[in-house]
Design a protein around this motif. Structure first.
Motif, mmCIF file in Angstrom:
data_model
loop_
_atom_site.group_PDB
_atom_site.id
_atom_site.type_symbol
_atom_site.label_atom_id
_atom_site.label_comp_id
_atom_site.label_asym_id
_atom_site.label_seq_id
_atom_site.Cartn_x
_atom_site.Cartn_y
_atom_site.Cartn_z
ATOM 1 N N TRP A 1 47.779 71.965 42.551
ATOM 2 C CA TRP A 1 46.657 72.588 43.284
ATOM 3 C C TRP A 1 46.074 73.778 42.497
ATOM 4 O O TRP A 1 44.862 73.991 42.470
ATOM 5 C CB TRP A 1 47.173 73.067 44.652
ATOM 6 N N ALA A 2 46.970 74.493 41.815
ATOM 7 C CA ALA A 2 46.583 75.802 41.278
ATOM 8 C C ALA A 2 45.697 75.716 40.032
ATOM 9 O O ALA A 2 45.890 74.860 39.178
ATOM 10 C CB ALA A 2 47.845 76.593 40.929
ATOM 11 N N ASP A 3 44.721 76.650 39.940
ATOM 12 C CA ASP A 3 43.985 76.859 38.685
ATOM 13 C C ASP A 3 44.783 77.796 37.788
ATOM 14 O O ASP A 3 44.648 77.766 36.573
ATOM 15 C CB ASP A 3 42.619 77.515 38.953
ATOM 16 N N LEU A 4 45.541 78.686 38.407
ATOM 17 C CA LEU A 4 46.438 79.544 37.627
ATOM 18 C C LEU A 4 47.619 79.935 38.499
ATOM 19 O O LEU A 4 47.504 80.049 39.716
ATOM 20 C CB LEU A 4 45.713 80.775 37.064
ATOM 21 N N MET A 5 48.766 80.112 37.817
ATOM 22 C CA MET A 5 49.960 80.545 38.542
ATOM 23 C C MET A 5 50.366 81.906 37.990
ATOM 24 O O MET A 5 50.311 82.132 36.775
ATOM 25 C CB MET A 5 51.087 79.533 38.337
ATOM 26 N N LEU A 6 50.736 82.788 38.900
ATOM 27 C CA LEU A 6 51.166 84.130 38.495
ATOM 28 C C LEU A 6 52.523 84.406 39.130
ATOM 29 O O LEU A 6 52.675 84.256 40.352
ATOM 30 C CB LEU A 6 50.141 85.163 38.975
ATOM 31 N N ILE A 7 53.507 84.767 38.326
ATOM 32 C CA ILE A 7 54.794 85.179 38.867
ATOM 33 C C ILE A 7 54.812 86.703 38.838
ATOM 34 O O ILE A 7 54.816 87.308 37.752
ATOM 35 C CB ILE A 7 55.997 84.657 38.020
ATOM 36 N N LEU B 1 43.950 89.615 34.329
ATOM 37 C CA LEU B 1 43.612 88.200 34.533
ATOM 38 C C LEU B 1 42.117 87.966 34.309
ATOM 39 O O LEU B 1 41.720 86.997 33.655
ATOM 40 C CB LEU B 1 43.988 87.765 35.954
ATOM 41 N N GLU B 2 41.294 88.882 34.843
ATOM 42 C CA GLU B 2 39.844 88.711 34.686
ATOM 43 C C GLU B 2 39.456 88.734 33.205
ATOM 44 O O GLU B 2 38.691 87.891 32.738
ATOM 45 C CB GLU B 2 39.083 89.809 35.445
ATOM 46 N N ALA B 3 40.001 89.705 32.470
ATOM 47 C CA ALA B 3 39.647 89.826 31.045
ATOM 48 C C ALA B 3 40.122 88.594 30.281
ATOM 49 O O ALA B 3 39.398 88.051 29.438
ATOM 50 C CB ALA B 3 40.260 91.094 30.463
ATOM 51 N N ASP B 4 41.333 88.131 30.599
ATOM 52 C CA ASP B 4 41.869 86.978 29.872
ATOM 53 C C ASP B 4 41.059 85.715 30.163
ATOM 54 O O ASP B 4 40.705 84.968 29.254
ATOM 55 C CB ASP B 4 43.339 86.770 30.250
ATOM 56 N N LEU B 5 40.744 85.510 31.449
ATOM 57 C CA LEU B 5 39.976 84.304 31.811
ATOM 58 C C LEU B 5 38.567 84.364 31.216
ATOM 59 O O LEU B 5 38.059 83.371 30.702
ATOM 60 C CB LEU B 5 39.893 84.162 33.341
ATOM 61 N N GLU B 6 37.963 85.568 31.267
ATOM 62 C CA GLU B 6 36.606 85.701 30.715
ATOM 63 C C GLU B 6 36.588 85.395 29.227
ATOM 64 O O GLU B 6 35.686 84.742 28.717
ATOM 65 C CB GLU B 6 36.054 87.110 30.966
ATOM 66 N N GLY C 1 30.536 82.020 31.275
ATOM 67 C CA GLY C 1 30.711 83.136 30.351
ATOM 68 C C GLY C 1 29.477 83.495 29.544
ATOM 69 O O GLY C 1 29.505 84.465 28.779
ATOM 70 N N ALA C 2 28.388 82.727 29.681
ATOM 71 C CA ALA C 2 27.187 83.021 28.885
ATOM 72 C C ALA C 2 26.498 84.279 29.401
ATOM 73 O O ALA C 2 26.589 84.591 30.591
ATOM 74 C CB ALA C 2 26.221 81.837 28.949
ATOM 75 N N SER C 3 25.806 84.972 28.507
ATOM 76 C CA SER C 3 24.958 86.048 29.015
ATOM 77 C C SER C 3 23.538 85.487 29.109
ATOM 78 O O SER C 3 23.017 84.892 28.166
ATOM 79 C CB SER C 3 25.095 87.305 28.155
ATOM 80 N N VAL C 4 22.970 85.633 30.285
ATOM 81 C CA VAL C 4 21.759 84.882 30.645
ATOM 82 C C VAL C 4 20.573 85.819 30.835
ATOM 83 O O VAL C 4 20.686 86.858 31.481
ATOM 84 C CB VAL C 4 21.992 84.103 31.970
#
Ligand code: CTP
Length: 403
Positions: free
Chosen positions: A84-90, A179-184, A231-234
């Protein structure tokens, strides 16, 4: 909008004092628009209650393979949760849980789910400073990093033991920012600039009247949102519409006439990697615009029109690095006319709208398009929401950069 918006996050909580901070963490994820499910190790329930995390995540919390309370749903399916998960965090990840993850010791639901998860896995260690530095713990970190898991390093400060040093679980705000910085940084269009035109243009007749069209602007705005989410700048150059967008990656430039849209496009075009012309630009405008409101007089009234500049044609003429996408709206000889437009306007791809398709076109929530590329490969698509069509268009952009 956070990159976590709409993401499915599986939070695994193990038994350390920092578990109490997961209440704030879940709250922050929900605030960012994520969907959250929580798995707790039995030991973690001494530090934070399942009811707290269930209330905050708006979902049941899982902790055992078997569900004692629910007759109908006895089996908590770790494979389903993992998929189900898009990401898992422990978080917190104790030395014990990290060691089990590193060695595949599958004696609780959390580790079983970890072993079933195909998504990216992050872990935020939390332990006392000597445990954090122990070769055994460092070996777990290394093994997990070799599996491709990502460590969110512990922070320094006062520890529950009374000692002070490295080992505190990163603060919830810092975990979210990490998480935001890594995913971006991993978004497929990160670093790409995209120019998009949207909406109608209004061509003035006098100070109160204009020639316009029924374009709602929705298609162009949906393309802008989809591009920004990747992630594009528009730069979104829009004629008059009721559409609104609020995304930190989207700069909206509002224009009214075809000439203003032309000028704005050329102001940004040289520096972009992709340009997508989704606007319904007026082909003609009144040759003379009256300074004062035109009064009613003669029985017949003729307005002389002159051609506007074809913005897309001019972008094709000046094309260098840009991947250039145009739209075509046709009512007859669709494919042939669209092919002719590809050549005439020097396009890489055209998105053909046929008004013969029910549910396609102006003022609709759906669209049915056919893609034709510059080698004349024809790809008819199903009737879809405009958001889904926007995603399809961006998939073509991604394919251009990566295939
Ligand atoms: N377009 C443009 N500037 C114009 C007219 C059109 O940039 N003055 C762009 C539209 O944004 C669209 C494409 O050109 O991406 C095709 O628009 P369409 O109206 O189908 O074609 P036209 O070139 O205007 O030709 P015709 O109206 O004769 O079919």
């Amino acid at each position: 909008m956070s990159v976590l918006s709409g993401k499915k996050i599986l939070l695994g909580v193990s038994g350390g004092i920092a578990a109490y901070k997961t209440a704030s963490l879940v709250r922050l994820f929900i605030k960012a628009g994520a969907h959250v499910q929580v798995i707790m190790t039995p030991a973690s329930k001494d530090f934070v209650t399942p009811l707290t995390l269930s209330t905050l995540s708006k979902n049941p919390v899982y902790s055992t393979f078997f569900n004692q309370d629910d007759e109908d749903e006895k089996w908590n399916n770790h494979v389903e949760l993992g998929l189900w998960a898009d990401l898992m965090l422990i978080a917190p990840a104790t030395a014990n849980t990290l060691s089990k993850m590193a060695n595949g010791t599958c004696d609780n639901l959390l580790v079983a789910t970890y072993l079933s998860a195909k998504c990216p896995v992050y872990f935020a260690p939390a332990m006392d400073l000597d445990m954090y530095k122990h070769p055994s713990t460092l070996a777990s970190f290394k093994a997990l990093e070799n599996f491709g898991n990502i460590i969110i390093p512990a922070e320094s400060g006062e520890l529950a033991s009374g000692l002070s040093g490295e080992g505190r679980m990163a603060e919830p705000e810092n975990i979210v920012a990490f998480l935001e910085a890594d995913l971006e940084s991993k978004l497929p269009l990160k670093g790409k600039k995209i120019l998009i035109t949207a909406g109608p243009t209004y061509e003035a007749i006098d100070p109160v009247r204009f020639i316009g069209n029924h374009s709602s602007g929705k298609m162009g705005f949906d393309i802008a949102k989809s591009a920004a989410n990747l992630g594009a700048s528009v730069v979104l150059i829009s004629g008059p519409t009721h559409c609104v967008v609020n995304h930190s990656f989207i700069q909206v430039v509002k224009v009214t006439s075809a000439q203003e849209m032309y000028d704005a496009c050329h102001q940004y075009y040289a520096e972009v990697d992709v340009a997508i012309a989704a606007a319904a630009v007026a082909d003609y405008r009144p040759k003379n615009v009256a300074n004062q409101k035109i009064k009613k007089a003669a029985e017949n009234f003729v307005i002389e029109l002159e051609k506007t500049k074809d913005i897309l044609f001019s972008l094709g003429e000046n094309k260098k690095q840009q991947f250039l996408i145009g739209f075509a709206l046709e009512t007859e000889n669709e494919i042939e006319n669209a092919k002719a437009k590809i050549q005439k306007k020097n396009l890489d791809l055209i998105v053909l709208n046929s008004l013969q398709d029910e549910g396609a076109g102006f003022q609709k929530m759906t669209n049915k398009v056919t893609f034709i590329n510059k080698d004349f490969k024809i790809e008819p698509m199903e009737l879809k929401s405009k958001e889904a069509v926007a995603d399809d268009i961006l998939n073509k952009v991604i394919a251009h950069f990566y295939e």
